[in-house]
Scaffold this motif. Sequence first.
Motif, mmCIF file in Angstrom:
data_model
loop_
_atom_site.group_PDB
_atom_site.id
_atom_site.type_symbol
_atom_site.label_atom_id
_atom_site.label_comp_id
_atom_site.label_asym_id
_atom_site.label_seq_id
_atom_site.Cartn_x
_atom_site.Cartn_y
_atom_site.Cartn_z
ATOM 1 N N VAL A 71 0.828 -1.207 0.000
ATOM 2 C CA VAL A 71 0.000 0.000 0.000
ATOM 3 C C VAL A 71 0.863 1.258 0.000
ATOM 4 N N VAL A 72 1.976 1.230 0.731
ATOM 5 C CA VAL A 72 2.896 2.370 0.713
ATOM 6 C C VAL A 72 3.372 2.635 -0.714
ATOM 7 N N GLY A 73 3.829 1.586 -1.403
ATOM 8 C CA GLY A 73 4.259 1.758 -2.788
ATOM 9 C C GLY A 73 3.130 2.217 -3.681
ATOM 10 N N ILE A 125 6.036 13.011 5.386
ATOM 11 C CA ILE A 125 6.356 12.630 6.767
ATOM 12 C C ILE A 125 5.742 11.279 7.098
ATOM 13 N N GLY A 126 4.480 11.100 6.707
ATOM 14 C CA GLY A 126 3.800 9.852 7.000
ATOM 15 C C GLY A 126 4.442 8.650 6.336
ATOM 16 N N PHE A 127 4.759 8.768 5.056
ATOM 17 C CA PHE A 127 5.379 7.634 4.359
ATOM 18 C C PHE A 127 6.767 7.326 4.918
ATOM 19 N N ALA A 128 7.527 8.366 5.279
ATOM 20 C CA ALA A 128 8.853 8.137 5.852
ATOM 21 C C ALA A 128 8.759 7.419 7.196
ATOM 22 N N LEU A 129 7.759 7.763 7.997
ATOM 23 C CA LEU A 129 7.572 7.088 9.285
ATOM 24 C C LEU A 129 7.211 5.617 9.103
ATOM 25 N N ALA A 130 6.559 5.294 7.999
ATOM 26 C CA ALA A 130 6.071 3.931 7.804
ATOM 27 C C ALA A 130 7.097 2.999 7.168
ATOM 28 N N MET A 131 7.889 3.476 6.211
ATOM 29 C CA MET A 131 8.673 2.566 5.362
ATOM 30 C C MET A 131 9.755 1.803 6.110
ATOM 31 N N SER A 132 10.660 2.509 6.762
ATOM 32 C CA SER A 132 11.761 1.820 7.438
ATOM 33 C C SER A 132 11.269 0.899 8.553
ATOM 34 N N GLN A 180 7.780 -2.111 -4.469
ATOM 35 C CA GLN A 180 7.856 -1.840 -5.903
ATOM 36 C C GLN A 180 6.635 -2.395 -6.641
ATOM 37 N N ILE A 181 6.159 -3.560 -6.212
ATOM 38 C CA ILE A 181 4.942 -4.105 -6.833
ATOM 39 C C ILE A 181 3.769 -3.161 -6.593
ATOM 40 N N GLY A 182 3.675 -2.645 -5.357
ATOM 41 C CA GLY A 182 2.633 -1.665 -5.073
ATOM 42 C C GLY A 182 2.777 -0.433 -5.952
ATOM 43 N N ALA A 183 4.020 -0.018 -6.206
ATOM 44 C CA ALA A 183 4.260 1.142 -7.062
ATOM 45 C C ALA A 183 3.755 0.905 -8.479
ATOM 46 N N VAL A 184 4.003 -0.289 -9.008
ATOM 47 C CA VAL A 184 3.523 -0.633 -10.350
ATOM 48 C C VAL A 184 2.012 -0.495 -10.423
ATOM 49 N N PHE A 185 1.332 -1.083 -9.449
ATOM 50 C CA PHE A 185 -0.129 -1.048 -9.453
ATOM 51 C C PHE A 185 -0.670 0.342 -9.124
ATOM 52 N N GLY A 186 0.073 1.119 -8.323
ATOM 53 C CA GLY A 186 -0.386 2.465 -7.998
ATOM 54 C C GLY A 186 -0.485 3.344 -9.227
ATOM 55 N N VAL A 187 0.564 3.337 -10.050
ATOM 56 C CA VAL A 187 0.541 4.123 -11.280
ATOM 57 C C VAL A 187 -0.574 3.635 -12.199
#
Length: 489
Positions: free
Chosen positions: A280-282, A373-380, A407-414
């Motif tokens: 979901v992040v991606g 800020i939110g995504f940075a708090l979540a990813m690591s 990265q899979i999420g990124a593909v589907f996000g776009v």
Amino acid sequence: MAASPATVGSRPNRAVLLAVTCLGQFMVLLDNTIVGAALPDMQHRLHTELTGLQWIVDAYVLLVAMLLLTGGVFADRFGRKRVYLTGVAVFTAASLVCALAPSVSWLITGRVLQGIGAAALAPASLALLAAAYPVPQERMKAIGLWAGLSGIGLAAGPVAGGVLTQAFGWPAIFLVNLPFGVALLLVGLRRLDESRNPNAPAIDIPGTVLSVLAVGVMTYGLIEGGARGWTSPEILACFAAAVVFLAAFIAVEARRIAPMLSLRLFKQRLFTVSNTAMVVVGFSLTGSSFFFSQFFVYVQGSSIMRAGLQTLPMSLAMVVVSLYAGRLAARYGFRVVVTTGLALAGLGLMALGTVHADTGYENVWWRLALAGIGFALAMSPLTGAAIQAVSPQEGGLASGVSSTTRQIGAVFGVAVLGAIVRSRQSGGATFEAGLNSAFFAAGVVTLVTAVFTGLWLTKPKPAESPAAPQRSTAPETAPTLNEVPATSH
């Protein structure tokens, strides 16, 4: 990860190694954000529609997603220096192909080659670094420098992309990779030492091919569905084929001794929940950032250079906050930090879904920063949670899987958010209204995931903790690859 004595080397050699690996990762991360700034110019000069822009981005992200784990195995098995420099050479040559592309199809071909190069370069760069620093404390310091210095590419991308595109046109964003690539090859050939892992597993060719086919045909269906019709035979066949390829992938991976993706890892709830959230992040991060420059140029009338500067708050927020995300997770726990991060990101994206052509920038920048800020708090912390869910021997594999799921999420996000925009336009809505719907949808998905992690992202009970396997077959791929935030378009 085994390291030969020659690999450890002297401190001057280590300094060169650190510089070379940082610059390589910097080049990849710069490409993550620099392309987004040039999309409006690409659309104008190449006479393409939204579908073409989606393929320009997803062709790259798809190959990175599907080959990242395999790239790490290649590095361990055939030599980290060899795979790293091969990745640099492919990425650099592909950048030249992109810059000289006379059409969208040629540009997409170049982006595919770039993705192959990045999938080799990224894990091999960190594998080289980890092998050169066998002492854990020194290794963590080196990885911290690697993450911080190469992460500057994220913040530099929007500004560099806007300036270069405004001054020279979109091909300049790819030409900028050439001096970096040539310098890396010249220095790397002379100064890097070779190392490999003699116990590295065999390459999982069937799993790699099936995973590329499954995600590839699904992506094709999602991107082309809006143009060809969601019920057209071609699109329905794509979705059916994706299901078949996915089923075949699961069947093959379940029977292999050393699969590229060990399915038993998903029996651990913490591992499954963290990777689901990472998808979901991606999805939300990359899918929404795909439209940022287009919003500022097409909706608010900004120049391409100004649009690049206007998207900077998100990148800067991610670079700064990511430095503290791991510490916060160690102090307050994965669940609190990740859930807070996803909630902030979701609220930021939903707030972006209410901006219009006449909304002043003073009411836009903070929404981008809030999402960053939110995504940075979540990813690591999500990567940390995935690593904690498995045995110590499988930590590298867990981190690689976490990067792959993002990265899979990124593909589907776009693909999906682009389909939302196209569907709204097909129904008579304006491009602005379509963007509002896409941002709002991404925000809702992210907020729902925040609730999901708030309920389920918990440490496994002692009895549920995975036992260390007798012999680890996990590839030692980029153990902390996700500690560098990546918008990945």
